[in-house]
Scaffold this motif. Structure first.
Motif, PDB file in Angstrom:
ATOM      1  N   LEU A   1       0.827  -1.208   0.000  1.00  0.00           N
ATOM      2  CA  LEU A   1       0.000   0.000   0.000  1.00  0.00           C
ATOM      3  C   LEU A   1       0.861   1.258   0.000  1.00  0.00           C
ATOM      4  N   LEU A   2       2.039   1.170   0.591  1.00  0.00           N
ATOM      5  CA  LEU A   2       2.964   2.300   0.557  1.00  0.00           C
ATOM      6  C   LEU A   2       3.693   2.377  -0.787  1.00  0.00           C
ATOM      7  N   LEU A   3       4.024   1.215  -1.339  1.00  0.00           N
ATOM      8  CA  LEU A   3       4.770   1.178  -2.599  1.00  0.00           C
ATOM      9  C   LEU A   3       3.919   1.497  -3.825  1.00  0.00           C
ATOM     10  N   VAL A   4       2.630   1.259  -3.757  1.00  0.00           N
ATOM     11  CA  VAL A   4       1.784   1.402  -4.935  1.00  0.00           C
ATOM     12  C   VAL A   4       1.716   2.849  -5.426  1.00  0.00           C
ATOM     13  N   TRP A   5       1.901   3.807  -4.558  1.00  0.00           N
ATOM     14  CA  TRP A   5       1.819   5.205  -4.960  1.00  0.00           C
ATOM     15  C   TRP A   5       3.092   5.706  -5.622  1.00  0.00           C
ATOM     16  N   ILE A   6       4.214   5.088  -5.358  1.00  0.00           N
ATOM     17  CA  ILE A   6       5.495   5.578  -5.894  1.00  0.00           C
ATOM     18  C   ILE A   6       5.514   5.603  -7.422  1.00  0.00           C
ATOM     19  N   PRO A   7       5.216   4.499  -8.120  1.00  0.00           N
ATOM     20  CA  PRO A   7       5.249   4.569  -9.587  1.00  0.00           C
ATOM     21  C   PRO A   7       4.185   5.498 -10.165  1.00  0.00           C
ATOM     22  N   TYR A   8       3.022   5.598  -9.502  1.00  0.00           N
ATOM     23  CA  TYR A   8       1.999   6.528  -9.984  1.00  0.00           C
ATOM     24  C   TYR A   8       2.490   7.967  -9.923  1.00  0.00           C
ATOM     25  N   VAL A   9       3.105   8.328  -8.820  1.00  0.00           N
ATOM     26  CA  VAL A   9       3.606   9.694  -8.650  1.00  0.00           C
ATOM     27  C   VAL A   9       4.731   9.972  -9.643  1.00  0.00           C
ATOM     28  N   ILE A  10       5.614   9.001  -9.838  1.00  0.00           N
ATOM     29  CA  ILE A  10       6.698   9.177 -10.809  1.00  0.00           C
ATOM     30  C   ILE A  10       6.116   9.405 -12.205  1.00  0.00           C
ATOM     31  N   GLY A  11       5.149   8.598 -12.613  1.00  0.00           N
ATOM     32  CA  GLY A  11       4.525   8.764 -13.929  1.00  0.00           C
ATOM     33  C   GLY A  11       3.824  10.096 -14.072  1.00  0.00           C
ATOM     34  N   LEU A  12       3.120  10.519 -13.040  1.00  0.00           N
ATOM     35  CA  LEU A  12       2.426  11.802 -13.081  1.00  0.00           C
ATOM     36  C   LEU A  12       3.407  12.961 -13.214  1.00  0.00           C
ATOM     37  N   ILE A  13       4.466  12.942 -12.409  1.00  0.00           N
ATOM     38  CA  ILE A  13       5.464  14.019 -12.462  1.00  0.00           C
ATOM     39  C   ILE A  13       6.147  14.036 -13.823  1.00  0.00           C
ATOM     40  N   GLU A  14       6.554  12.867 -14.315  1.00  0.00           N
ATOM     41  CA  GLU A  14       7.220  12.830 -15.618  1.00  0.00           C
ATOM     42  C   GLU A  14       6.288  13.272 -16.738  1.00  0.00           C
ATOM     43  N   GLY A  15       5.016  12.889 -16.681  1.00  0.00           N
ATOM     44  CA  GLY A  15       4.066  13.321 -17.704  1.00  0.00           C
ATOM     45  C   GLY A  15       3.913  14.822 -17.735  1.00  0.00           C
ATOM     46  N   ILE A  16       3.829  15.431 -16.561  1.00  0.00           N
ATOM     47  CA  ILE A  16       3.714  16.890 -16.490  1.00  0.00           C
ATOM     48  C   ILE A  16       4.986  17.547 -17.016  1.00  0.00           C
TER      49      ILE A  16
END
Length: 148
Positions: free
Chosen positions: A111-126
């Motif tokens: 549950l802690l790890l699942v947000w890391i790749p999402y945040v990385i993808g969101l930041i890189e997309g922006i």
């Protein structure tokens, strides 16, 4: 009555010949109209194909900024944007972390790890979408900068 029947027969025969001639003319007109329609449809389809090729030629071309930016925001945790840019190692890292996070989510660690790749993808997309085309191309496609 025989003459009268003969006149009706002649009139019927003339009407039949006229109907036959009219049907023949109508079929020729219909063939001509169908031929014109098919030629116009083919011309329109060729123009559409040429326009579509021109419009989509940039999608897989040298600069993939829009495609990669949107995919990073939507599917960033799977690393799809990394694979499109040619960063296989980084793509597999994001994909692996996502799979690991889902596999261990029942333990609470995931549950802690699942947000890391999402945040990385969101930041890189922006970041990808806010850079200019030239800057994106030089940084991520020519310079091969894999992260942020």
């Amino acid at each position: 009555m025989s003459d009268e029947n003969k006149n009706f027969g002649d009139k019927a025969e003339d009407a039949f010949d006229n109907a036959k001639e009219s049907a023949k003319e109508f079929s020729e007109d219909a063939k001509e109209s169908a031929k014109e329609f098919s030629e116009n449809a083919k011309k329109t389809a060729d123009e559409f194909t040429a326009g579509a090729r021109e419009a989509f030629s940039g999608a897989g071309g040298e600069n993939k900024k829009i495609l990669v930016g949107i995919l990073a925001i939507i599917f960033g945790s799977l690393g799809v944007h990394k694979f499109i840019l040619g960063y296989q190692k980084e793509g597999f890292i994001l994909l692996g972390v996502t799979i690991l996070a889902y596999a261990t989510s029942c333990l609470g660690i995931g549950l802690l790890l699942v947000w890391i790749p999402y945040v990385i993808g969101l930041i890189e997309g922006i970041i990808y979408l806010t850079k200019s085309d030239e800057e994106f191309y030089n940084t991520y496609q020519v310079g091969k900068k894999p992260w942020f």
